[in-house]
Design an enzyme around this catalytic site. Structure first.
Site, short mmCIF file in Angstrom:
data_model
loop_
_atom_site.label_atom_id
_atom_site.label_comp_id
_atom_site.label_asym_id
_atom_site.label_seq_id
_atom_site.Cartn_x
_atom_site.Cartn_y
_atom_site.Cartn_z
N CYS A 232 35.52 41.87 28.01
CA CYS A 232 36.91 42.32 28.17
C CYS A 232 37.55 41.54 29.32
CB CYS A 232 36.97 43.82 28.42
SG CYS A 232 36.01 44.80 27.26
N ALA A 233 37.46 40.21 29.23
CA ALA A 233 37.69 39.33 30.38
C ALA A 233 39.15 39.08 30.72
CB ALA A 233 37.00 37.99 30.14
N GLY A 236 41.71 37.28 33.13
CA GLY A 236 40.84 36.23 33.61
C GLY A 236 40.54 36.15 35.08
N GLY A 237 41.02 37.07 35.90
CA GLY A 237 40.75 36.98 37.33
C GLY A 237 39.27 36.96 37.65
N LYS A 238 38.51 37.81 36.98
CA LYS A 238 37.06 37.87 37.25
C LYS A 238 36.34 36.65 36.68
CE LYS A 238 37.37 42.87 37.45
NZ LYS A 238 38.83 42.85 37.25
N CYS A 348 39.57 50.38 36.40
CA CYS A 348 40.66 50.57 37.36
C CYS A 348 41.30 51.93 37.12
CB CYS A 348 41.68 49.45 37.27
SG CYS A 348 42.41 49.21 35.64
#
Length: 411
Positions: A232-233, A236-238, A348
């Site tokens: 569940c990327a 894309g921050g992670k 979150c």
């Protein structure tokens, strides 16, 4: 109607209606509600008005009710217009005469005199909002003992957090951007900063990411060429964090639109990842991974500082639906980790069903999160999990609400 500021107010009214009547997010509603607005300032004003009206909705309604003989229906257009008028005056410091000039035309053909009278009465009284927003009662009950503290953390939109591609350059970038850093690889700037105009944007030296949102990827440590799956990327921050930390990243997401944004961020930063468009519940990898990061879909109540619509859209039905999906994704993620590997789960959300209850159901060996892995001021739970909320680190500007847990698979 050629009144400066009126088009933005009309758009804000459409945003409120979309959130409160149709249950849309502010982002979902923006596409239609903001059409026709000329230029960025009008769009920003419409979003700010609607956002502040939603943030302080309970308190604004109490003020409106205090100045009317008969209670207006919650979905009455005069109430919606008054919410925006009061938000403009009390939160955005718009002078009362300008509020009246731009707010009353929202009620063309309707009860303008009523709205004018209510607003004028409240101005004469010199009313003020409390220091912290009053939470809707169902939200207060769900958040329990921390509800008052969290509410205080929701009083203002958040600052701008940046994650650096090179954590070793933290002091340099904090100085160049005139910001502050709460941990290596992080710089915080005041809200309202124009991101595209900042030094380092075009060069891909950093990306926008709330400090709490950056923690899950940090907890996997340096990659040293090992393989990691970011489930569940998107957006894309992670994925960017993991690639910058030396992992070979496979980034999976089901949304083509969100993947486009992730690809743009990878191109801007010069980082690399293998992107897979698939449903995580159906997809099978060719081989297990050294680590899996599951930042699962959730109700996102932890983002209420920037998305105050969640205070009014999210109820028990949505929480149960998301918790069921998270449990299914966790079961899949566990199967994707090789023996001796690591699994990190995050949401979150401020809801226990989407955090602690999920972790309690996992039977893997815990890998407790240490205080040294967190920004100063954050402390892991006795179980070794991390729970953040908007009231924490309040002197430094706060952070989003997150839940994070970590496990090791047996070798």
């Amino acid at each position: 109607m050629d009144i400066p500021g009126y088009p933005a107010r009309k758009a804000a009214l459409r945003l409120l209606d979309a959130v409160l009547r149709r249950g849309e997010t502010l982002d979902q509603a923006a596409g239609g509600a903001l059409q026709g607005l000329r230029g960025g300032p009008d769009r920003a004003l419409a979003r700010a008005l609607a956002g502040e009206a939603l943030r302080w909705l309970t308190d604004l309604d109490a003020l409106i009710d205090s100045a009317t003989r008969q209670v207006l229906p919650v979905d009455a257009k005069p109430r919606a217009a008054l919410r925006l008028m009061l938000a403009g005056w009390l939160r955005l410091d718009t002078p009362p005469h300008a509020v009246i000039a731009t707010g009353l035309p929202l009620l063309a053909g309707g009860p303008r005199r009523l709205a004018h009278g209510v607003f004028s009465t409240l101005v004469k009284r010199g009313v003020r909002l409390p220091d912290a927003p009053t939470l809707p009662e169902p939200v207060r009950q769900r958040w329990g003992a921390r509800a008052d503290a969290i509410a205080a953390g929701l009083a203002n939109p958040p600052p701008l957090d940046l994650t650096l591609r090179d954590p070793a350059a933290t002091a340099d970038w904090a100085q160049r951007l005139d910001g502050m850093s709460l941990m290596p690889g992080h710089v915080r700037l005041p809200r309202g900063t124009a991101v595209e105009n900042l030094e380092g944007f075009e060069q891909g030296a950093w990306w926008v990411q709330d400090l709490a949102a950056s923690l899950p990827a940090r907890l996997l440590g340096p990659g040293e060429g090992r393989r990691v799956l970011d489930l569940c990327a998107a957006p894309g921050g992670k994925t960017l964090q993991l690639a910058a930390a030396g992992w070979q990243v496979t980034a999976l997401d089901a949304s083509a639109k969100r993947i486009e944004r992730m690809e743009a961020n990878l191109a801007r930063t010069g980082l690399a990842a293998k992107i897979v468009k698939a449903d995580a519940l159906d997809w099978l990898p060719s081989a297990p991974f050294d680590a899996v990061l599951l930042d699962a879909p959730c109700t996102a109540t932890g983002t209420a500082r920037r998305h105050p619509d969640v205070l009014h859209r999210i109820g028990q039905r949505q929480i149960v639906e998301m918790a069921d999906l998270q449990a299914a994704l966790l079961a899949r993620a566990r199967d994707f980790v090789k023996p001796g590997g690591t699994l990190v789960f995050a949401t979150c959300s401020l809801e226990r069903a989407e955090g602690e209850a999920q972790a309690e159901a996992v039977t893997l060996q815990p890998a407790p999160i240490a205080i040294a892995e967190l920004p100063a001021g954050l402390v892991p739970s006795p179980q070794g999990w991390v729970r953040t909320d908007p009231a924490m680190l309040d002197q430094a500007g706060g952070l989003d609400g997150f839940f994070i847990a970590r496990w090791h698979l047996p070798s």
